[in-house]
Design an enzyme around this catalytic site. Sequence first.
Site, PDB file in Angstrom:
ATOM      1  N   LYS A   1      25.010  34.112   3.190  1.00  0.00           N
ATOM      2  CA  LYS A   1      23.840  34.534   2.399  1.00  0.00           C
ATOM      3  C   LYS A   1      24.074  34.185   0.952  1.00  0.00           C
ATOM      4  O   LYS A   1      25.102  34.255   0.507  1.00  0.00           O
ATOM      5  CB  LYS A   1      23.442  35.938   2.279  1.00  0.00           C
TER       6      LYS A   1
ATOM      7  N   LYS B   1      20.905  31.912   5.134  1.00  0.00           N
ATOM      8  CA  LYS B   1      19.777  32.504   4.140  1.00  0.00           C
ATOM      9  C   LYS B   1      20.067  31.938   2.782  1.00  0.00           C
ATOM     10  O   LYS B   1      21.330  32.068   2.503  1.00  0.00           O
ATOM     11  CB  LYS B   1      19.701  33.956   4.388  1.00  0.00           C
TER      12      LYS B   1
END
Length: 337
Positions: free
Chosen positions: A203, A258
């Site tokens: 992320k 992400k």
Amino acid sequence: MTFPYAGFPYRRMRRMRRHSFSRQLMAEHTLTAADLIYPVFVLPGSGQREAVPSMPGVERLSIDLLVELAKEVHSLGIPVLALFPVTPQAAKSELAEEAWNPEGLVPQAVKALKAAVPELGIMTDVALDPYTIHGQDGILDETGYVLNDVTTEALVKQALCHAVAGVDIVAPSDMMDGRIGAIREALEEIAYVDVQIMAYSAKYASAFYGPFRDAVGSAGNLKGADKKTYQMDPANSDEALHEVALDLEEGADMVMVKPGMPYLDVVRRVKDEFKVPTFAYQVSGEYAMLMAAVENGWLSEDAIEEALLGFKRAGADGILTYFAVWMAKRLQQRNAK
């Protein structure tokens, strides 16, 4: 052995592109409703519906309305709903205690959804930012630095709270070191061995999260601060492989990259290296960009499907996307013809 007729004009690549049937026969990747996970925002109360201005077409819903949406999601063949809470400001605190309140918004939503649509997979976000008064994903020291191990203890409480409520997948999105192992061990200890973990393994500290933070109400608490001391540097991809390896060693069942489209190279590297269930999140900023372009006539709706197909081509087994319902309906209409 050489083949004197292997090149042009005997080998014409366009030959297989001429007809729809041959394009379908040689398609290397396909997109189905089963590839999609639908992220939703849940509100307190009943009969509540709020638009998210920075995400046209996306709404925050109270649990009763979310249950009705879940029935539609399941009927379209979308396998999983991902829950994100909109926590009232009065329930937020320095230590994020509301995150593991068994009577809190997320446990209530999980119970209602599993009762109404038991076959639909339910995934919950395990992170503290919706519950902290400062909008960070963890507990701070006196200098404002996010404490890793103290935060992990809180995340374990949150994950166990969701597991007891009946969730199918917990998805730690905080990027604390060691939190996957701590959560897996805690789940084993209370015999919730079948609860799956989808780790937000790579992320990034991205500029594409703005509309999401508006949607859950954490942007105002964050007050312009960043999350660079725990989320990944957008310049790095080797580091993502180390993060994924650690999460798998600690007990993650699935891993996620992400944001999505700006990091398709990372998706491909993760899939090639580990060959495990790999997911990508087409985040709020990506959604907002595409919606703005489509609504202004700058792009056709075909661009949405093209973007989603790009995730599959890059190696993603599934995609978290706010376009999930739209895409599933489009596929359903196409298949009905």
